[in-house]
Enzyme design. Structure first.
Site, PDB file in Angstrom:
ATOM      1  N   ASP A  29      -1.748   2.027   6.982  1.00 24.46           N
ATOM      2  CA  ASP A  29      -1.220   3.420   7.005  1.00 24.46           C
ATOM      3  C   ASP A  29      -1.511   4.430   6.047  1.00 24.46           C
ATOM      4  O   ASP A  29      -0.970   5.149   6.181  1.00 24.46           O
ATOM      5  CB  ASP A  29      -0.026   2.949   6.201  1.00 24.46           C
ATOM      6  CG  ASP A  29       0.725   1.339   6.182  1.00 24.46           C
ATOM      7  OD1 ASP A  29       0.688   1.034   7.891  1.00 24.46           O
ATOM      8  OD2 ASP A  29       2.066   1.462   5.926  1.00 24.46           O
ATOM      9  N   LYS A 135       3.317  -2.047  13.010  1.00 28.74           N
ATOM     10  CA  LYS A 135       3.646  -2.700  11.814  1.00 28.74           C
ATOM     11  C   LYS A 135       4.853  -1.993  11.606  1.00 28.74           C
ATOM     12  O   LYS A 135       5.086  -0.736  11.707  1.00 28.74           O
ATOM     13  CB  LYS A 135       2.851  -3.570  10.744  1.00 28.74           C
ATOM     14  CG  LYS A 135       2.726  -2.497   9.352  1.00 28.74           C
ATOM     15  CD  LYS A 135       1.728  -2.947   8.374  1.00 28.74           C
ATOM     16  CE  LYS A 135       1.482  -1.824   7.484  1.00 28.74           C
ATOM     17  NZ  LYS A 135       2.534  -1.362   6.983  1.00 28.74           N
ATOM     18  N   THR A 164       0.638   1.806   0.897  1.00 30.81           N
ATOM     19  CA  THR A 164       0.309   2.482  -0.674  1.00 30.81           C
ATOM     20  C   THR A 164      -0.108   1.287  -1.462  1.00 30.81           C
ATOM     21  O   THR A 164       0.116   0.665  -1.094  1.00 30.81           O
ATOM     22  CB  THR A 164       1.216   2.633  -1.109  1.00 30.81           C
ATOM     23  OG1 THR A 164       2.599   2.021  -0.680  1.00 30.81           O
ATOM     24  CG2 THR A 164       2.167   4.181  -0.810  1.00 30.81           C
ATOM     25  N   ASP A 166       1.162  -0.229  -4.169  1.00 26.78           N
ATOM     26  CA  ASP A 166       1.328  -1.401  -4.150  1.00 26.78           C
ATOM     27  C   ASP A 166       2.412  -1.714  -4.173  1.00 26.78           C
ATOM     28  O   ASP A 166       3.493  -2.730  -3.995  1.00 26.78           O
ATOM     29  CB  ASP A 166       2.096  -0.263  -5.401  1.00 26.78           C
ATOM     30  CG  ASP A 166       2.873   0.553  -5.122  1.00 26.78           C
ATOM     31  OD1 ASP A 166       1.916   1.438  -5.012  1.00 26.78           O
ATOM     32  OD2 ASP A 166       3.774   0.969  -5.561  1.00 26.78           O
ATOM     33  N   VAL A 167       2.805  -1.182  -2.237  1.00 34.69           N
ATOM     34  CA  VAL A 167       3.187  -2.071  -1.455  1.00 34.69           C
ATOM     35  C   VAL A 167       2.828  -2.402  -0.241  1.00 34.69           C
ATOM     36  O   VAL A 167       2.603  -3.717  -0.418  1.00 34.69           O
ATOM     37  CB  VAL A 167       3.895  -0.606  -1.071  1.00 34.69           C
ATOM     38  CG1 VAL A 167       5.195  -1.081   0.304  1.00 34.69           C
ATOM     39  CG2 VAL A 167       5.518  -0.136  -2.170  1.00 34.69           C
ATOM     40  N   CYS A 168       2.218  -1.603   0.754  1.00 36.08           N
ATOM     41  CA  CYS A 168       1.569  -2.066   1.446  1.00 36.08           C
ATOM     42  C   CYS A 168       0.450  -2.394   1.944  1.00 36.08           C
ATOM     43  O   CYS A 168      -0.340  -3.501   2.412  1.00 36.08           O
ATOM     44  CB  CYS A 168       2.056  -1.041   3.327  1.00 36.08           C
ATOM     45  SG  CYS A 168       3.289  -0.555   3.563  1.00 36.08           S
TER      46      CYS A 168
END
Length: 228
Positions: A29, A135, A164, A166-168
Site C-alpha cells: 500500500d 485488496k 502501515t 501496525d495495520v496492513c
C-alpha cells in the site's frame, strides 16, 4: 544464489539453501492516498513524514532484490467505484474518523480504485511483470489471489515493507505466517502514524523467539543480496 539476511531473532530464510528466486519482496500500500497530504491519511491530520520515510529504503531494497532475481509483489488498498465491497459498519467508521471513504476529495474519490489517490506513488512504480494485488481488507490474502500468485511464482519466503506497519503490513505478515510463508519485516522500510506503533509492530513479530518472523533493516538486506 542463496541467502540468508542477518535478522533478529533468526536469519531469513531460517533454513539454508533457499535461492533468491524463491523469495519475494512484498510492498504494501505505498499509495498516494497514504503519502500525500491531500490523501486519506493526510486528511486525518497525521504526520506524513513518518509514512514517507520508508520510500528511499524501499527503493534500495527493490533495487537489490531485482538485481538478485528476487520477485517483487505490490498491493493497493481500495474499494469498487460502486462501493459494493464496503461493509456498512466500515463506512460508518470511516465517516466517524472524519474521512468518508468513497466521497470526493482533492485526489478524487477517497480510497476508490482507479482514482488518482489510489495509485502507487511514482517513486515506487511497479516494473512490468510485477504483480499488483488489489485488496479491501487489511491483510493482502483476504479476498484476493495473493496466495495463488505467490505459489505460482514458486515463492516460499516473503520480505514485507510498506504502509502501515501496525495495520496492513502487520495484517499481511500474519496471514502469510499462517499460510506457511517464512516472513521478514524490514524495519526502516515500513511507515506508521506513530513511532510507538512502529516499535510495537517490530517487537510483536519477534516475540516468543520470532513467532511471526524476524526483523532486519534495509542495509542488512541489501548487503546479503549483494554477497549472495
Amino acid at each position: 544464489m542463496a541467502l540468508p539476511v542477518l535478522a533478529d531473532p533468526y536469519p531469513w530464510p531460517l533454513m539454508g539453501g533457499i535461492a533468491a528466486d524463491r523469495c519475494a519482496v512484498v510492498v504494501i500500500d505505498m499509495q498516494i492516498d497514504f503519502c500525500d497530504p491531500r490523501g486519506y491519511i493526510g486528511q486525518m491530520g497525521y504526520d506524513l513524514a513518518l509514512l514517507r520515510a520508508p520510500i528511499e529504503p524501499i527503493r534500495r531494497v527493490l533495487d537489490a532484490a531485482r538485481a538478485a532475481g528476487m520477485k517483487v509483489v505490490h498491493t493497493r488498498q481500495g474499494y469498487r467505484p460502486d462501493m459494493a465491497d464496503m461493509p456498512p459498519w466500515r463506512a460508518e467508521r470511516f465517516r466517524r474518523a472524519g474521512v468518508p471513504v468513497g466521497e470526493r476529495g482533492p485526489l478524487g474519490r477517497i480510497l476508490v480504485r482507479h482514482e488518482a489517490g489510489w495509485q502507487i506513488i511514482p517513486e515506487l512504480t511497479p516494473r512490468p511483470g510485477e504483480p499488483v494485488i488489489d485488496k479491501t481488507a487489511c491483510g493482502a490474502f483476504t479476498g484476493t489471489d495473493m496466495e495463488t500468485v505467490l505459489r505460482g511464482l514458486g515463492v516460499e519466503c516473503l520480505a514485507f515493507c510498506g504502509n502501515t506497519i501496525d495495520v496492513c503490513v502487520h495484517g499481511s505478515l500474519r496471514e502469510a505466517n499462517d499460510r506457511g510463508f517464512q516472513s521478514l519485516l524490514l524495519a526502516d522500510c515500513c511507515g506508521a502514524v506513530d513511532p510507538g506503533l512502529h516499535a510495537w509492530a517490530l517487537e510483536s513479530v519477534k516475540v516468543e523467539g520470532g513467532a511471526l518472523g524476524s526483523v532486519a533493516g534495509s542495509d542488512a538486506f541489501a548487503q546479503a543480496l549483494s554477497c549472495a
